[in-house]
Design an enzyme around this catalytic site. Sequence first.
Site, PDB file in Angstrom:
ATOM      1  N   ASP A 163       0.857  -1.183   0.000  1.00  0.00           N
ATOM      2  CA  ASP A 163       0.000   0.000   0.000  1.00  0.00           C
ATOM      3  C   ASP A 163       0.899   1.241   0.000  1.00  0.00           C
ATOM      4  O   ASP A 163       2.120   1.134   0.072  1.00  0.00           O
ATOM      5  CB  ASP A 163      -0.994  -0.024   1.165  1.00  0.00           C
ATOM      6  CG  ASP A 163      -0.316  -0.016   2.529  1.00  0.00           C
ATOM      7  OD1 ASP A 163       0.902   0.251   2.597  1.00  0.00           O
ATOM      8  OD2 ASP A 163      -1.010  -0.276   3.525  1.00  0.00           O
ATOM      9  N   SER A 164       0.293   2.400  -0.060  1.00  0.00           N
ATOM     10  CA  SER A 164       1.077   3.625  -0.212  1.00  0.00           C
ATOM     11  C   SER A 164       1.560   4.172   1.116  1.00  0.00           C
ATOM     12  O   SER A 164       2.407   5.046   1.163  1.00  0.00           O
ATOM     13  CB  SER A 164       0.217   4.694  -0.883  1.00  0.00           C
ATOM     14  OG  SER A 164      -0.812   5.090   0.009  1.00  0.00           O
ATOM     15  N   GLY A 165       1.008   3.673   2.200  1.00  0.00           N
ATOM     16  CA  GLY A 165       1.327   4.199   3.524  1.00  0.00           C
ATOM     17  C   GLY A 165       0.329   5.231   4.007  1.00  0.00           C
ATOM     18  O   GLY A 165       0.262   5.525   5.201  1.00  0.00           O
TER      19      GLY A 165
ATOM     20  N   PHE B 265      -2.973   5.324   4.271  1.00  0.00           N
ATOM     21  CA  PHE B 265      -4.073   4.910   5.151  1.00  0.00           C
ATOM     22  C   PHE B 265      -3.622   4.796   6.603  1.00  0.00           C
ATOM     23  O   PHE B 265      -4.279   5.301   7.506  1.00  0.00           O
ATOM     24  CB  PHE B 265      -4.677   3.579   4.677  1.00  0.00           C
ATOM     25  CG  PHE B 265      -5.818   3.109   5.530  1.00  0.00           C
ATOM     26  CD1 PHE B 265      -7.073   3.693   5.423  1.00  0.00           C
ATOM     27  CD2 PHE B 265      -5.642   2.101   6.464  1.00  0.00           C
ATOM     28  CE1 PHE B 265      -8.133   3.275   6.230  1.00  0.00           C
ATOM     29  CE2 PHE B 265      -6.689   1.672   7.278  1.00  0.00           C
ATOM     30  CZ  PHE B 265      -7.936   2.263   7.158  1.00  0.00           C
TER      31      PHE B 265
ATOM     32  N   ASP C 216      -2.686   8.405  -1.796  1.00  0.00           N
ATOM     33  CA  ASP C 216      -3.912   9.201  -1.826  1.00  0.00           C
ATOM     34  C   ASP C 216      -4.291   9.589  -0.410  1.00  0.00           C
ATOM     35  O   ASP C 216      -3.693   9.114   0.556  1.00  0.00           O
ATOM     36  CB  ASP C 216      -5.062   8.430  -2.507  1.00  0.00           C
ATOM     37  CG  ASP C 216      -5.453   7.179  -1.718  1.00  0.00           C
ATOM     38  OD1 ASP C 216      -4.708   6.788  -0.796  1.00  0.00           O
ATOM     39  OD2 ASP C 216      -6.497   6.607  -2.039  1.00  0.00           O
TER      40      ASP C 216
ATOM     41  N   GLN D  92     -11.388   7.317  -5.396  1.00  0.00           N
ATOM     42  CA  GLN D  92     -12.004   7.812  -4.164  1.00  0.00           C
ATOM     43  C   GLN D  92     -13.351   8.457  -4.529  1.00  0.00           C
ATOM     44  O   GLN D  92     -13.849   8.269  -5.619  1.00  0.00           O
ATOM     45  CB  GLN D  92     -11.058   8.787  -3.450  1.00  0.00           C
ATOM     46  CG  GLN D  92      -9.810   8.117  -2.848  1.00  0.00           C
ATOM     47  CD  GLN D  92     -10.098   7.229  -1.631  1.00  0.00           C
ATOM     48  OE1 GLN D  92     -11.222   7.200  -1.106  1.00  0.00           O
ATOM     49  NE2 GLN D  92      -9.094   6.481  -1.191  1.00  0.00           N
TER      50      GLN D  92
ATOM     51  N   GLY E  31     -11.593   3.825   0.176  1.00  0.00           N
ATOM     52  CA  GLY E  31     -12.556   4.593   0.965  1.00  0.00           C
ATOM     53  C   GLY E  31     -13.847   3.860   1.256  1.00  0.00           C
ATOM     54  O   GLY E  31     -14.841   4.477   1.641  1.00  0.00           O
TER      55      GLY E  31
ATOM     56  N   ASP F  44      -7.975  -7.374   0.027  1.00  0.00           N
ATOM     57  CA  ASP F  44      -7.075  -7.602   1.153  1.00  0.00           C
ATOM     58  C   ASP F  44      -7.846  -7.245   2.403  1.00  0.00           C
ATOM     59  O   ASP F  44      -8.744  -6.398   2.354  1.00  0.00           O
ATOM     60  CB  ASP F  44      -5.828  -6.702   1.087  1.00  0.00           C
ATOM     61  CG  ASP F  44      -6.121  -5.314   1.623  1.00  0.00           C
ATOM     62  OD1 ASP F  44      -6.698  -4.506   0.872  1.00  0.00           O
ATOM     63  OD2 ASP F  44      -5.819  -5.040   2.792  1.00  0.00           O
TER      64      ASP F  44
ATOM     65  N   CYS G  12     -12.991 -28.480   6.287  1.00  0.00           N
ATOM     66  CA  CYS G  12     -11.775 -27.702   6.050  1.00  0.00           C
ATOM     67  C   CYS G  12     -10.546 -28.610   6.016  1.00  0.00           C
ATOM     68  O   CYS G  12     -10.448 -29.570   6.773  1.00  0.00           O
ATOM     69  CB  CYS G  12     -11.627 -26.641   7.137  1.00  0.00           C
ATOM     70  SG  CYS G  12     -10.164 -25.614   6.926  1.00  0.00           S
TER      71      CYS G  12
ATOM     72  N   CYS H 296      -7.379 -27.557   6.612  1.00  0.00           N
ATOM     73  CA  CYS H 296      -6.224 -26.970   7.315  1.00  0.00           C
ATOM     74  C   CYS H 296      -5.799 -27.822   8.512  1.00  0.00           C
ATOM     75  O   CYS H 296      -6.581 -28.635   9.008  1.00  0.00           O
ATOM     76  CB  CYS H 296      -6.551 -25.539   7.750  1.00  0.00           C
ATOM     77  SG  CYS H 296      -7.296 -25.434   9.385  1.00  0.00           S
TER      78      CYS H 296
ATOM     79  N   CYS I 154      -8.071 -27.967  11.628  1.00  0.00           N
ATOM     80  CA  CYS I 154      -9.282 -28.789  11.497  1.00  0.00           C
ATOM     81  C   CYS I 154      -8.975 -30.276  11.297  1.00  0.00           C
ATOM     82  O   CYS I 154      -9.755 -31.127  11.705  1.00  0.00           O
ATOM     83  CB  CYS I 154     -10.134 -28.284  10.336  1.00  0.00           C
ATOM     84  SG  CYS I 154     -10.771 -26.626  10.607  1.00  0.00           S
TER      85      CYS I 154
ATOM     86  N   HIS J 293      -6.270 -21.557   9.929  1.00  0.00           N
ATOM     87  CA  HIS J 293      -7.625 -21.945   9.512  1.00  0.00           C
ATOM     88  C   HIS J 293      -8.313 -20.818   8.738  1.00  0.00           C
ATOM     89  O   HIS J 293      -8.862 -21.046   7.660  1.00  0.00           O
ATOM     90  CB  HIS J 293      -8.488 -22.337  10.711  1.00  0.00           C
ATOM     91  CG  HIS J 293      -9.932 -22.389  10.346  1.00  0.00           C
ATOM     92  ND1 HIS J 293     -10.486 -23.438   9.635  1.00  0.00           N
ATOM     93  CD2 HIS J 293     -10.925 -21.464  10.476  1.00  0.00           C
ATOM     94  CE1 HIS J 293     -11.754 -23.169   9.380  1.00  0.00           C
ATOM     95  NE2 HIS J 293     -12.048 -21.979   9.866  1.00  0.00           N
TER      96      HIS J 293
HETATM   97 ZN   LIG Z   1      -9.598 -25.269   9.127  1.00  0.00          ZN
END
Ligand SMILES: [Zn+2]
Length: 375
Positions: free
Chosen positions: A92-94, A96, A146, A189, A216, A266, A304, A306, A309, A335
């Site tokens: 990111d641009s920093g 935020f 921004d 934006q 935003g 993200d 799941c 993972c 689980c 998880h």
């Molecule tokens: Zn899991």
Amino acid sequence: MSEFGFTLLAADGAARRGRIATAHGTVETPAFMPVGTAGTVKGMLPGAVAETGAEILLGNTYHLMLRPGAERVERLGGLHRMMGWNRPILTDSGGFQVMSLTGLRKLTEDAVIFRSHIDGSEHVLSPERSIEIQRMLDADITMALDECTPHPATREQTAASLALSMRWAARSKSAFTRRPGYGLFGIVQGGVYLDLRSQSVADLTEIGFDGYAIGGLAVGEGQETMFAVLDHTAPLLPADRPRYLMGVGTPADLVGAAMRGIDMFDCVMPTRSGRTGQAFTRRGKLNIRNARHQDDPRPLDADCRCPACRQFGRAYLHHLHRAEEMLGPILLTWHNLTYYQDLMAGLRAAIEDGRLAEFAVAFAAEQGLGDIERL
Ligand SMILES: [Zn+2]
């Protein structure tokens, strides 16, 4: 080295199934980027992050510029080498974090001046410096600096903030050095004002970027308003460039936004929630610290794949979290990231097969069942 680019592989309604090519490999979209704030996805080895299915990470310019410092990361061979992740990285641009984490700051036409939340030292972040830092980090995808417009904001405040962001977008583009496999994204934006969103898209496409983010949102406006902004904004964006919805979101947000033509996401939610005992499952969200799990030998989510689980039951995960053992947050992070990546894989397959509407209905129905008893 391949050129940076986006290939549209399939579409289902407004939803897109695509592939992004970068200097460090390809990313299948729609894609979810785990957040590696300070050069690590907290509690996860890079190999484990890759095992969840993640193909790209997000790094935070603000955190890395303060500690260990962008120049130091560059000397160490860049962020990929330093953190042992050789796949794509977006930074990111920093902006935020500067605006959300630092109380003491001054915004001028030229830059944002702020004090580090770590040691109080003063720093200046301009569009040019943000782009330079992201180059030193060796980000495959660089974000333009921004101003993240606060919510709520009046139309007048939003328009003024947008105008500054668009001037900074042009300066970010000028400061960005083109290299094969590396791309620069602009950020739309305009808050909840649809005409300002249109203006922002027009300004950014005039400047020209390798991809377009929608910023935003998910700042308290509510899912319905967010979807309305996406319904308006996504179709205005160039079809041959990736679209990234920043900082979103819940599983239901991801499904709804993918249906509206978003390719990248993200969010700290799966990792941050994992550390505090919140788990996202096919049947909705649960808190493993809750007493009802203390004698339950069953997995968090029976479907799941993972380690949390496959190898452990709820009672043990509950115990780890109550005893504040570090394995507890590690397993729940693992998880949650696996669940998010499997959700994205499901979205990609559904778009390819032209059955996204059915997928969304089945997703909502299963989430709606809640975390009820089943044997
Ligand atoms: Zn899991």
